[in-house]
Every structure is written in C-alpha cells, then in structure tokens.
Design a protein around this motif. Structure first.
Motif, PDB file in Angstrom:
ATOM      1  N   ASN A   1     -57.822  39.211 -80.238  1.00  0.00           N
ATOM      2  CA  ASN A   1     -58.446  38.887 -81.520  1.00  0.00           C
ATOM      3  C   ASN A   1     -59.338  40.048 -81.943  1.00  0.00           C
ATOM      4  OD1 ASN A   1     -57.570  36.012 -81.900  1.00  0.00           O
ATOM      5  ND2 ASN A   1     -58.650  35.775 -79.964  1.00  0.00           N
TER       6      ASN A   1
ATOM      7  N   SER B   1     -63.081  32.854 -82.698  1.00  0.00           N
ATOM      8  CA  SER B   1     -61.949  32.964 -81.786  1.00  0.00           C
ATOM      9  C   SER B   1     -62.200  32.159 -80.521  1.00  0.00           C
ATOM     10  CB  SER B   1     -61.694  34.425 -81.433  1.00  0.00           C
ATOM     11  OG  SER B   1     -62.796  34.974 -80.752  1.00  0.00           O
TER      12      SER B   1
ATOM     13  N   TYR C   1     -65.160  47.227 -85.490  1.00  0.00           N
ATOM     14  CA  TYR C   1     -64.534  45.930 -85.268  1.00  0.00           C
ATOM     15  C   TYR C   1     -64.717  45.518 -83.813  1.00  0.00           C
ATOM     16  CZ  TYR C   1     -62.170  45.203 -89.723  1.00  0.00           C
ATOM     17  OH  TYR C   1     -61.914  44.951 -91.035  1.00  0.00           O
TER      18      TYR C   1
ATOM     19  N   SER D   1     -61.952  41.304 -84.859  1.00  0.00           N
ATOM     20  CA  SER D   1     -62.786  40.718 -85.911  1.00  0.00           C
ATOM     21  C   SER D   1     -63.855  41.709 -86.362  1.00  0.00           C
ATOM     22  CB  SER D   1     -63.434  39.410 -85.427  1.00  0.00           C
ATOM     23  OG  SER D   1     -64.077  39.593 -84.178  1.00  0.00           O
TER      24      SER D   1
ATOM     25  N   ASN E   1     -67.158  34.852 -86.192  1.00  0.00           N
ATOM     26  CA  ASN E   1     -66.171  34.981 -85.122  1.00  0.00           C
ATOM     27  C   ASN E   1     -65.994  33.607 -84.480  1.00  0.00           C
ATOM     28  OD1 ASN E   1     -64.676  35.452 -82.821  1.00  0.00           O
ATOM     29  ND2 ASN E   1     -65.807  37.250 -82.163  1.00  0.00           N
TER      30      ASN E   1
ATOM     31  N   SER F   1     -59.059  39.307 -87.836  1.00  0.00           N
ATOM     32  CA  SER F   1     -59.988  38.518 -88.658  1.00  0.00           C
ATOM     33  C   SER F   1     -59.488  37.098 -88.905  1.00  0.00           C
ATOM     34  CB  SER F   1     -60.244  39.236 -89.991  1.00  0.00           C
ATOM     35  OG  SER F   1     -60.871  40.477 -89.771  1.00  0.00           O
ATOM     36  N   GLY F   2     -58.924  36.494 -87.872  1.00  0.00           N
ATOM     37  CA  GLY F   2     -58.498  35.105 -87.958  1.00  0.00           C
ATOM     38  C   GLY F   2     -57.255  34.863 -88.783  1.00  0.00           C
TER      39      GLY F   2
ATOM     40  N   GLN G   1     -72.032  39.902 -85.071  1.00  0.00           N
ATOM     41  CA  GLN G   1     -71.228  38.787 -85.569  1.00  0.00           C
ATOM     42  C   GLN G   1     -71.992  37.473 -85.405  1.00  0.00           C
ATOM     43  OE1 GLN G   1     -67.728  39.251 -82.994  1.00  0.00           O
ATOM     44  NE2 GLN G   1     -66.612  40.061 -84.748  1.00  0.00           N
TER      45      GLN G   1
END
Length: 308
Positions: free
Chosen positions: A137, A170, A125, A139, A168, A35-36, A213
């Motif tokens: 990644n 990424s 996710y 998210s 998102n 999640s970043g 997302q």
C-alpha cells in the motif's frame, strides 16, 4: 549468471522485449495499491527489492514525469522533490544528490520497473508492505506546509492541519453506516492535536498522527438501540459497540468537540467528558467550503494546552 541488458524505455510506447534472465521471470509478484485506489498493479521482487511499473507512478497525486530518450533518463517531480533515474544504472539523483540503488531501473517482459520504496519515499509517499498477503500500500504523506502548521503552538492551527493530513486506512476494513449521518462530531483530547475521533451516525473512527499521515487505528459500528452502560470508551459516544476493528485507545479525562451539521453548516463546540457528559460553549455559522477544508476548528479559551 544473470545477463546484463541495456534497455531503452519509453513511457508511451512498447518497451524492449528483451528479458533479464529466468530468475527474474520466476520472481514473487505483489499487488500494489496507491492511495486506497481499487486499481492495483503488479510489483516484482528483484534481488530482494520490490519494483513497480512506471505506469503506476502516474497515479501519484501531483506527479510530473518526463522521459529523455537521448539520455535514457526518467525525471519525476512532486512539489520540491525531484528524482532522476537512468535505465540500467544503480545511481539516482534526488534533488541533485547522488543516491545508490540496491536494484537499478529494470526491464522485465517489456515493462520498465522502478524500486517502489526508493521512488515512493523520495516523493514523500509512505510504503507499507505485507508479505503475508503479498500486498503493498502506497499512500501520500503531508506536505511541508501541513507539517509546519501541525507543529504550531496554536492548537486550532495544529488541529486543522491534523484533520487535513492524508488518511491512511490500510489494513482496516471499511465499515458502512446503518443510519444516514447528517452530523459529524470531531473529538480531540484536551490540549492535544496528535489524535482524534470522528463520529458520524453509528460509526466511530479513531486516528493518530504518524509519519505525516492520519493513521486509522480503531473503528466501530455503534448499536444506536442500546445505550452504553460500561465504564469504557463507549461512554464517550453514548452507545454500545456492535462491531469493531483495531485497538481502542485509552480515554482521556476530557475532550474538545466540534459538532458539524452537514445540512445547516452550523458548528457547535465545547467539552466532552469521558463519561459522555457534554458541555456546549458556543456555536457559529459555517459554509460548505470551510467544512470541507476542516477550517471550522477554533481556539477555546477554557482549554489547557498539553502538547505532546
């Protein structure tokens, strides 16, 4: 031949130091971000699948974890999803249904590792793997309530859900503003809710709704000293682009906009043409809570719904 190891693992204490064999010790390592977050975890490639440490799962939002020492089972829960994993076993239970695993729960150098894609997607996710820089990644995706709201025939409800979808970003660098932004303007193509722009100060972000997302597809720094002269996307925002990343979308004929004053909590709404001409239809007083939850979006009678 790889040795089979029966491993007993605990979440809060040191695990068995027994190794699974030299081929695992030399396997490729990935950096895993959730999640970043700036915190990353090491993921190991085992038999062509990436595994991550159980500790990383604890950073999944809303996750509940339980370890049963007697059965050597790890139970993971998130909303309506339940995943049951057993140490050394290639069968897992997802909502009480048996699922075969390509790689079982594994112990490497005393760490318990679980298949990243299987666990992540089972818990709603998204997983993006970039082999070129050895980065993964993970998210969050929208829950069932947001997904149902997004499907609504009421454009206002659908757009609010779109704005509430997990972001998102990424693969895109995060631009920083040169000016202080006290206003944010949200643009939706007329009749649609599947994409939107956000303009704040000299920054513009473009998102598309993909796989539960809001995926960042394009971003730009605007040069607020130079008015836009080109017949392209910059006309909508009034200024020339100084720096950009991603691919700018094609302009729609007309947009619905919602301008949010972050100081007074006033919301202005109306239409914006692709040439930058804006027509305000009204305004309303809001609140910090409404703005935070993106509930300022309203129905506009003059709009023509064109849901895709």
């Amino acid at each position: 031949m790889k040795k089979k190891v029966a491993a007993s693992f605990l979440l809060t204490v040191a695990l068995s130091s027994t190794l699974l064999g030299s081929s695992f010790a030399n396997s490729t390592s990935y950096k895993v971000s959730i999640s970043g977050s700036s915190t990353t975890y090491d993921g190991q490639v085992v038999s062509g699948r990436v595994l991550i440490p159980v500790k990383a799962i604890q950073n999944f939002k809303g996750i509940k974890m339980n370890w049963n020492a007697a059965t050597k089972q790890l139970k993971l829960q998130k909303e309506n999803s339940t995943v049951l994993l057993t140490a050394g076993k290639s069968i897992a239970l997802v909502n009480n249904k048996s699922v075969s695993l390509d790689v079982p729960v594994t112990v490497i150098n005393g760490r318990t590792l679980v298949p990243v894609r299987f666990v992540s997607e089972s818990l709603n996710y998204n997983v993006e793997l970039n082999p070129s820089n050895k980065q993964i990644n993970i998210s969050e995706r929208a829950n069932s309530v947001l997904n149902e709201n997004y499907k609504s025939n009421n454009l206002a409800i659908s757009r609010i859900a779109a704005l509430q979808f997990p972001i998102n970003n990424s693969g895109m660098p995060m631009l920083t503003a040169d000016d202080e932004g006290l206003n944010s303007t949200y643009y939706f193509p007329e009749g649609k809710s599947d994409s939107y722009f956000i303009q704040t100060a000299d920054l513009v972000y473009y998102y598309e709704i993909k796989g539960g997302q809001a995926k960042l597809m394009w971003e730009a720094n605007l040069d607020t000293t130079k008015k836009s002269a080109a017949k392209d996307i910059t006309k909508l925002f009034g200024y020339q682009v100084e720096k950009q990343y991603g691919t700018a979308p094609q302009l729609s004929e007309r947009y619905v906009f919602f301008n949010v004053d972050l100081f007074t909590y006033m919301i202005q709404y109306g239409f914006a043409n692709s040439d930058g001409q804006m027509s305000e239809l009204g305004s309303q007083k809001s609140s910090s809570e409404v703005i935070q939850n993106k509930n300022f979006v309203r129905e506009i009678d003059e709009e023509q719904p064109i849901r895709s």
